[in-house]
Design an enzyme around this catalytic site. Structure first.
Site, short mmCIF file in Angstrom:
data_model
loop_
_atom_site.label_atom_id
_atom_site.label_comp_id
_atom_site.label_asym_id
_atom_site.label_seq_id
_atom_site.Cartn_x
_atom_site.Cartn_y
_atom_site.Cartn_z
N ASP A 1 -0.20 5.68 -0.94
CA ASP A 1 -0.94 6.87 -0.50
C ASP A 1 -2.33 6.58 0.08
O ASP A 1 -3.08 5.77 -0.48
CB ASP A 1 -1.19 7.81 -1.69
N GLN B 1 0.86 -1.20 0.00
CA GLN B 1 0.00 0.00 0.00
C GLN B 1 0.88 1.24 0.00
O GLN B 1 1.97 1.24 0.58
CB GLN B 1 -0.96 0.03 1.19
N GLN C 1 -3.80 3.44 -2.11
CA GLN C 1 -3.09 2.89 -3.26
C GLN C 1 -2.65 1.48 -2.92
O GLN C 1 -1.94 1.28 -1.93
CB GLN C 1 -1.88 3.77 -3.59
N GLU D 1 3.31 16.45 -5.83
CA GLU D 1 2.21 15.49 -5.95
C GLU D 1 1.20 15.73 -4.84
O GLU D 1 1.47 16.46 -3.88
CB GLU D 1 2.74 14.05 -5.79
C1 FRU Z 1 2.62 9.56 -4.51
C2 FRU Z 1 2.25 9.00 -5.88
C3 FRU Z 1 1.14 9.81 -6.51
C4 FRU Z 1 0.51 8.80 -7.44
C5 FRU Z 1 0.62 7.53 -6.65
C6 FRU Z 1 0.82 6.30 -7.48
O1 FRU Z 1 3.22 8.61 -3.68
O2 FRU Z 1 3.38 8.97 -6.72
O3 FRU Z 1 1.57 10.96 -7.17
O4 FRU Z 1 -0.81 9.12 -7.78
O5 FRU Z 1 1.71 7.69 -5.78
O6 FRU Z 1 0.78 5.14 -6.70
#
Ligand code: FRU
Length: 549
Positions: free
Chosen positions: A22, A20, A38, A202
């Site tokens: 974000d 996992q 994520q 980001e």
């Molecule tokens: C940040 C990131 C985001 C992206 C995601 C992909 O950690 O790079 O910018 O959406 O992780 O897993």
């Protein structure tokens, strides 16, 4: 039952297995907390094409039940990955998710998803309309630099706004898009923030806070008198999160920083956490009227370790977040529900004096799952070491040079946790007070250099300065949450936080020890110390975690 892995956390959020990163789309809806993240359903490492949205629900933000993934790469507009995004509760009361898809051309686009059945209390299934993407890749943005839509907020003109990260003609930018219907989005010419200095940013988050030091939270669309805003950005270059407090103007969609002297280089802004966290995201918890922050804490051992364990990555405990009276700095505190896990309590006699070299063991609780609160009173600042101005720029380096074992004047004093019986392994969380230009500076450190005997583990000293007037207050507090491989600390009532990942070897065969210590020549008084053993929460195992309230 299967034995739990010695590194596995007992009350920090983790999926049952796999990778996992974000936090995505946290929200409170219809009596239930939702957390998405994520997630790679196929393994313990990040895999560019295989990101889905993991999904769990909770009644208390502590115990979690795992559901099926909510969003998976199945459509032309996200077939190469479903990346980070956010949830918004729309005016009719139903939620919507905006997320980044990696499309069939491997380009980043912004997509919309709705619950298939808003009446399902768990919102198990999500529908991705075929008209996606709702925001295609702009012509002046490269295909790999357009992502992470924020929660939307309403302007006084009735239009929704979101922030999205992009590199525009080579400049790292936080763009604003507006929409009347949440489906058709138009870009504002001026970005909310841009800078050539730090490279791609980001996961933007823009949210309101009460301007006068009150702890209550605000809905993301709140504005007007008594409201300040926070802009938080994650910088790829340093893998750190930074924020700035300021004034958000919804007419121009502009953000005016409260500390312009910090400049546009995000790396000079303030930090939520001086440790190992990234990609933080907040949400408004309408049930308890507070703003809550989540952040990802990656592993610090090797990818081979991740694969062997079968999982990687935890989330910090959810933190209540508010603006300090000073109007510049955020305060954070573990949500109070964590305290429901407190079991056996031990303490130290009130007003225990710690002289130079003191190490008092805190006995009677299993230390691998613990919550410690301690208050240090500093009777005299006389012996405070002088601090050279150069050090003000690099507190982390200062924590390295002036570690817990380097005797000082006022401090180092603090906690030693996850210590082996022979102290060969230990993690020190401590303060040290310096004199600088007739004023005093308080340094807070988490020193990992002795945390594990293992090689190949990232074991830096972490640290930052704590924004308090120690001369006036004379007391500084520390709260540390220990959870197997996490040491998460809150200094000075949430003014400075340090989250660290630790991998001590001794836990394979023996228990850990915990101490309060002073290694300064000036005495320090522990006016209060309470330590609790924490019960394990039910986090994504079985279905007992589901508390519907
Ligand atoms: C940040 C990131 C985001 C992206 C995601 C992909 O950690 O790079 O910018 O959406 O992780 O897993």
């Amino acid at each position: 039952s299967e034995g739990r892995h010695v590194r596995r956390t007992a009350y920090h959020f983790q999926p049952a297995k796999n990778w996992q990163n974000d936090p995505n789309g946290p929200m409170y809806y219809n009596g239930m907390y939702h957390f998405f993240y994520q997630y790679n359903p196929h393994g313990a490492l990040w895999d560019i094409g295989n990101l889905s949205w993991g999904h769990s629900v909770s009644g208390d933000l502590v115990n979690w039940a795992a559901l099926d993934t909510a969003i998976d790469p199945t459509a032309p507009f996200d077939i190469n990955g479903c990346w980070s995004g956010s949830a918004t509760i729309l005016r009719g009361g139903t939620p919507a998710i905006l997320y980044t898809g990696i499309d069939a051309n491997k380009e980043q686009v912004q997509n919309l998803a709705f619950p298939k059945n808003p009446a399902d209390p768990l919102l198990r299934e999500w529908h991705k309309p075929s008209y996606n993407p709702v925001i295609p890749l702009p012509a002046d943005v490269p295909g790999d630099k357009f992502r992470d839509p924020s929660t939307a907020w309403l302007g006084r003109d009735g239009l929704w706004r979101i922030a999205v990260s992009a590199e525009v003609s080579g400049v790292a930018s936080t763009l604003v898009y507006r929409s009347a219907d949440f489906v058709h989005w138009e870009r504002n010419d001026a970005p909310l923030h841009s800078s050539r200095a730090a490279g791609m940013v980001e996961c933007p988050d823009l949210f309101p806070v009460k301007a006068h030091g009150e702890e209550g939270g605000l809905d993301t669309s709140a504005s007007g008198a008594g409201v300040s805003h926070v802009l938080k950005l994650s910088v790829m270059d340093t893998l750190q999160d930074y924020y700035m407090v300021g004034r958000y103007d919804d007419a121009a969609d502009a953000f005016v920083p409260a500390e312009p002297e910090r400049g546009d280089d995000v790396r000079n802004w303030r930090r939520f956490d001086y440790g190992h966290v990234y990609a933080a995201k907040s949400f408004f918890d309408a049930r308890r009227n507070r703003r809550v922050l989540w952040a990802w804490a990656n592993e610090s051992d090797s990818q081979a370790d991740d694969v062997a364990r079968g999982w990687s990555g935890v989330q910090t405990v959810p933190r209540k977040l508010w603006l300090d009276k000073d109007g510049k700095q955020l305060r954070q505190w573990p949500i109070e529900e964590i305290e429901t896990l407190r079991r056996k309590r031990v303490g130290l006699r009130r007003n225990t004096m710690l002289s130079a070299g003191a190490m008092n063991e805190i006995v009677g609780i299993a230390e691998a799952q613990a919550d410690v609160e301690v208050a240090f009173r500093i009777p005299s600042l006389e012996e405070a070491e002088a601090l050279d101005s150069n050090w003000l720029l690099d507190p982390q380096k200062l924590c390295g040079e002036k570690g817990a074992s380097v005797p000082g004047g006022v401090g180092p004093f603090g906690l030693i946790v996850m210590a082996s019986g022979d102290l060969q392994e230990h993690t020190a969380v401590f303060f040290r007070v310096f004199r600088h230009d007739d004023k005093y500076k308080v340094l807070m450190c988490t020193d990992l250099t002795r945390s594990s005997a293992r090689a190949g583990v990232y074991k830096p000293p972490y640290g930052g300065f704590v924004d308090i007037d120690i001369e006036e207050r004379k007391t500084i507090k520390l709260r540390t949450l220990v959870d197997h491989s996490v040491v998460e600390s809150y200094g000075a009532e949430g003014r400075a936080c340090i989250t660290a990942r630790v991998y001590p070897e001794h836990v394979e065969t023996s228990n850990s020890h915990m101490f309060v210590f002073n290694n300064g020549t000036d005495k320090v008084k522990v006016t209060k110390l309470e330590a609790w053993e924490l019960a394990a929460a039910t986090v994504n195992v079985g279905d007992e975690g589901l508390i519907v309230s």
